[in-house]
Design a protein around this motif. Structure first.
Motif, PDB file in Angstrom:
ATOM      1  N   GLU A 174      49.165  20.276  44.280  1.00  0.00           N
ATOM      2  CA  GLU A 174      48.585  21.195  43.306  1.00  0.00           C
ATOM      3  C   GLU A 174      47.266  21.790  43.785  1.00  0.00           C
ATOM      4  N   ALA A 175      46.382  20.932  44.287  1.00  0.00           N
ATOM      5  CA  ALA A 175      45.068  21.398  44.739  1.00  0.00           C
ATOM      6  C   ALA A 175      45.195  22.372  45.907  1.00  0.00           C
ATOM      7  N   GLN A 176      46.125  22.090  46.823  1.00  0.00           N
ATOM      8  CA  GLN A 176      46.296  22.967  47.981  1.00  0.00           C
ATOM      9  C   GLN A 176      46.873  24.312  47.566  1.00  0.00           C
ATOM     10  N   ALA A 177      47.791  24.300  46.610  1.00  0.00           N
ATOM     11  CA  ALA A 177      48.353  25.557  46.122  1.00  0.00           C
ATOM     12  C   ALA A 177      47.261  26.422  45.510  1.00  0.00           C
ATOM     13  N   ALA A 178      46.342  25.790  44.778  1.00  0.00           N
ATOM     14  CA  ALA A 178      45.225  26.530  44.196  1.00  0.00           C
ATOM     15  C   ALA A 178      44.284  27.042  45.278  1.00  0.00           C
ATOM     16  N   THR A 179      43.995  26.211  46.269  1.00  0.00           N
ATOM     17  CA  THR A 179      43.126  26.616  47.379  1.00  0.00           C
ATOM     18  C   THR A 179      43.690  27.826  48.104  1.00  0.00           C
ATOM     19  N   ASP A 180      44.985  27.807  48.369  1.00  0.00           N
ATOM     20  CA  ASP A 180      45.632  28.914  49.074  1.00  0.00           C
ATOM     21  C   ASP A 180      45.589  30.188  48.237  1.00  0.00           C
ATOM     22  N   PHE A 181      45.788  30.061  46.940  1.00  0.00           N
ATOM     23  CA  PHE A 181      45.730  31.238  46.071  1.00  0.00           C
ATOM     24  C   PHE A 181      44.325  31.840  46.090  1.00  0.00           C
ATOM     25  N   ILE A 182      43.328  31.010  45.964  1.00  0.00           N
ATOM     26  CA  ILE A 182      41.943  31.487  45.949  1.00  0.00           C
ATOM     27  C   ILE A 182      41.600  32.184  47.258  1.00  0.00           C
ATOM     28  N   ALA A 183      42.047  31.602  48.375  1.00  0.00           N
ATOM     29  CA  ALA A 183      41.777  32.200  49.684  1.00  0.00           C
ATOM     30  C   ALA A 183      42.482  33.545  49.847  1.00  0.00           C
ATOM     31  N   ALA A 184      43.651  33.681  49.208  1.00  0.00           N
ATOM     32  CA  ALA A 184      44.424  34.917  49.349  1.00  0.00           C
ATOM     33  C   ALA A 184      43.969  36.020  48.399  1.00  0.00           C
ATOM     34  N   HIS A 185      43.128  35.679  47.427  1.00  0.00           N
ATOM     35  CA  HIS A 185      42.717  36.664  46.420  1.00  0.00           C
ATOM     36  C   HIS A 185      41.201  36.661  46.219  1.00  0.00           C
ATOM     37  N   PRO A 186      40.435  36.919  47.260  1.00  0.00           N
ATOM     38  CA  PRO A 186      38.968  36.887  47.121  1.00  0.00           C
ATOM     39  C   PRO A 186      38.436  37.935  46.148  1.00  0.00           C
ATOM     40  N   ASP A 187      39.088  39.077  46.061  1.00  0.00           N
ATOM     41  CA  ASP A 187      38.618  40.117  45.151  1.00  0.00           C
ATOM     42  C   ASP A 187      38.753  39.688  43.689  1.00  0.00           C
ATOM     43  N   ARG A 188      39.835  38.987  43.392  1.00  0.00           N
ATOM     44  CA  ARG A 188      40.040  38.509  42.016  1.00  0.00           C
ATOM     45  C   ARG A 188      38.990  37.444  41.668  1.00  0.00           C
ATOM     46  N   VAL A 189      38.739  36.552  42.599  1.00  0.00           N
ATOM     47  CA  VAL A 189      37.748  35.506  42.363  1.00  0.00           C
ATOM     48  C   VAL A 189      36.369  36.129  42.158  1.00  0.00           C
ATOM     49  N   ALA A 190      36.052  37.137  42.970  1.00  0.00           N
ATOM     50  CA  ALA A 190      34.765  37.823  42.832  1.00  0.00           C
ATOM     51  C   ALA A 190      34.653  38.510  41.479  1.00  0.00           C
ATOM     52  N   GLU A 191      35.766  39.043  41.003  1.00  0.00           N
ATOM     53  CA  GLU A 191      35.780  39.697  39.684  1.00  0.00           C
ATOM     54  C   GLU A 191      35.482  38.699  38.573  1.00  0.00           C
ATOM     55  N   TRP A 192      36.086  37.511  38.672  1.00  0.00           N
ATOM     56  CA  TRP A 192      35.914  36.496  37.631  1.00  0.00           C
ATOM     57  C   TRP A 192      34.512  35.876  37.652  1.00  0.00           C
ATOM     58  N   THR A 193      33.871  35.835  38.822  1.00  0.00           N
ATOM     59  CA  THR A 193      32.572  35.161  38.953  1.00  0.00           C
ATOM     60  C   THR A 193      31.410  36.144  39.043  1.00  0.00           C
ATOM     61  N   ASP A 194      31.690  37.414  38.919  1.00  0.00           N
ATOM     62  CA  ASP A 194      30.655  38.435  39.099  1.00  0.00           C
ATOM     63  C   ASP A 194      29.477  38.218  38.143  1.00  0.00           C
ATOM     64  N   GLY A 195      28.266  38.194  38.702  1.00  0.00           N
ATOM     65  CA  GLY A 195      27.049  38.093  37.902  1.00  0.00           C
ATOM     66  C   GLY A 195      26.720  36.716  37.376  1.00  0.00           C
ATOM     67  N   ILE A 196      27.501  35.703  37.745  1.00  0.00           N
ATOM     68  CA  ILE A 196      27.266  34.340  37.256  1.00  0.00           C
ATOM     69  C   ILE A 196      26.482  33.551  38.303  1.00  0.00           C
ATOM     70  N   ASN A 219      44.260  24.047  37.872  1.00  0.00           N
ATOM     71  CA  ASN A 219      43.853  23.796  39.252  1.00  0.00           C
ATOM     72  C   ASN A 219      43.083  24.962  39.861  1.00  0.00           C
ATOM     73  N   VAL A 220      43.497  26.178  39.551  1.00  0.00           N
ATOM     74  CA  VAL A 220      42.771  27.344  40.062  1.00  0.00           C
ATOM     75  C   VAL A 220      41.370  27.414  39.456  1.00  0.00           C
ATOM     76  N   VAL A 221      41.289  27.263  38.146  1.00  0.00           N
ATOM     77  CA  VAL A 221      39.995  27.345  37.469  1.00  0.00           C
ATOM     78  C   VAL A 221      39.085  26.192  37.880  1.00  0.00           C
ATOM     79  N   GLN A 222      39.649  25.002  37.991  1.00  0.00           N
ATOM     80  CA  GLN A 222      38.853  23.853  38.420  1.00  0.00           C
ATOM     81  C   GLN A 222      38.200  24.110  39.774  1.00  0.00           C
ATOM     82  N   GLN A 223      38.969  24.602  40.715  1.00  0.00           N
ATOM     83  CA  GLN A 223      38.422  24.809  42.058  1.00  0.00           C
ATOM     84  C   GLN A 223      37.362  25.907  42.082  1.00  0.00           C
ATOM     85  N   ILE A 224      37.568  26.971  41.334  1.00  0.00           N
ATOM     86  CA  ILE A 224      36.560  28.039  41.314  1.00  0.00           C
ATOM     87  C   ILE A 224      35.273  27.542  40.668  1.00  0.00           C
TER      88      ILE A 224
END
Length: 307
Positions: A174-196, A219-224
């Motif tokens: 589970e954790a690795q699947a989340a890690t891979d998703f986050i690595a593949a979608h940096p723009d989405r992660v930046a959108e969710w964390t913008d200004g924080i 798992n995705v939210v936990q890792q971010i």
């Protein structure tokens, strides 16, 4: 991760999944039965008038009991179990091309793996399209403004969630699947964390149910929260009722697993004023009765004549 057992509410009209499996084994004679499209027996007779469900605390089970009443399916029983038991039973049936009726929802990896279809629901027992909402305890905005902002920002699509669910189903941790998703979608992660502004080890507890969709979200939210924003995240995997209760009582800070407006409608009403709804983190989700595509039924009404 700690898992709490808060007890299980038993529903009338349900039978155990173990009993269904035993009956199925006895009736199969060691071989495949005729599928619903080619058998003279009614679909109800072929499946023992049983709908394979999940844990009895889930809102989809309540909606299915309503469907049984709405459509006059008095000879049908709703079988309680778990999401994993349901998909295992589905897999066995499909491998033999046996008919089966299950409770289903999207997003779920089984729709990618198998050729499935929803039975039409003209009486709207399952309502219209649902949304998955993020709920938070009262006061989170003041106590943990950075977490509150991120959780308010977090929204993703069924396709994005599907990437994580399918990876997990294919055997990836589970954790690795989340890690891979986050690595593949940096723009989405930046959108969710913008200004924080990242914090320094603040603790936050997230409650979620053991559905494949919610495991992916957690798992995705936990890792971010941990890797990008500096939080220490604790996960509480519980049934739906204790999840809502935990947020309402402040034992959990938030949950990304509130299915609204129908599936968790009773919980929303029960805890109105005791939680804050941060809005949808996914739209266009669906629940209902599902069958393999080869089953000769297209509507829940088709089950009425199969009594």
């Amino acid at each position: 991760m700690k898992k709490f057992n808060f007890g299980t509410k038993k529903w009338l009209g349900m039978t155990s999944l173990a009993a269904v499996l035993v009956l199925g084994a006895c009736s199969s004679g060691g071989g495949s039965s005729s599928n619903a499209a080619g058998s003279d027996a009614s679909l109800g007779d072929q499946v023992g008038h049983k709908i394979i469900g999940i844990d009895p605390g889930a809102g989809i089970m309540t909606a299915t009991q309503k469907a049984i009443e709405d459509y006059g399916l008095s000879d049908w029983n709703l079988v309680e179990g778990s999401g994993a038991a349901m998909t295992a039973t589905l897999d066995k049936a499909i491998k033999k091309e046996d008919p089966i009726v299950i409770t289903g929802w999207t997003p779920h990896w089984m729709f990618s793996k198998y050729d499935l279809k929803y039975l039409e629901d003209p009486k709207k027992s399952y309502g219209e399209a649902e949304e998955i909402h993020t709920i938070a305890r009262l006061g989170l905005k003041e106590d943990q403004p950075e977490a509150y902002q991120f959780l308010s920002n977090f929204q993703w699509t069924e396709e994005e969630m599907g990437e994580v669910m399918i990876a997990i189903q294919d055997g990836k941790p589970e954790a690795q699947a989340a890690t891979d998703f986050i690595a593949a979608h940096p723009d989405r992660v930046a959108e969710w964390t913008d200004g924080i502004t990242p914090v320094d080890g603040n603790e936050i507890t997230l409650a979620y149910v053991a559905w494949d969709s919610e495991i992916a979200s957690f798992n995705v939210v936990q890792q971010i929260l941990q890797d990008k924003l500096g939080f220490k995240v604790k996960g509480l995997q519980v049934d739906a009722g204790p999840m809502w209760l935990g947020v309402a009582q402040g034992d959990a800070d938030a949950s990304l697993a509130a299915w609204l407006p129908l599936t968790h409608a009773d919980y929303l009403s029960q805890y109105e004023g005791k939680i804050e709804d941060l809005g949808a983190n996914m739209t266009g989700v669906k629940t209902g009765l599902v069958v393999p595509a080869y089953v000769d039924a297209n509507s829940i009404e088709d089950l009425v004549s199969a009594k």
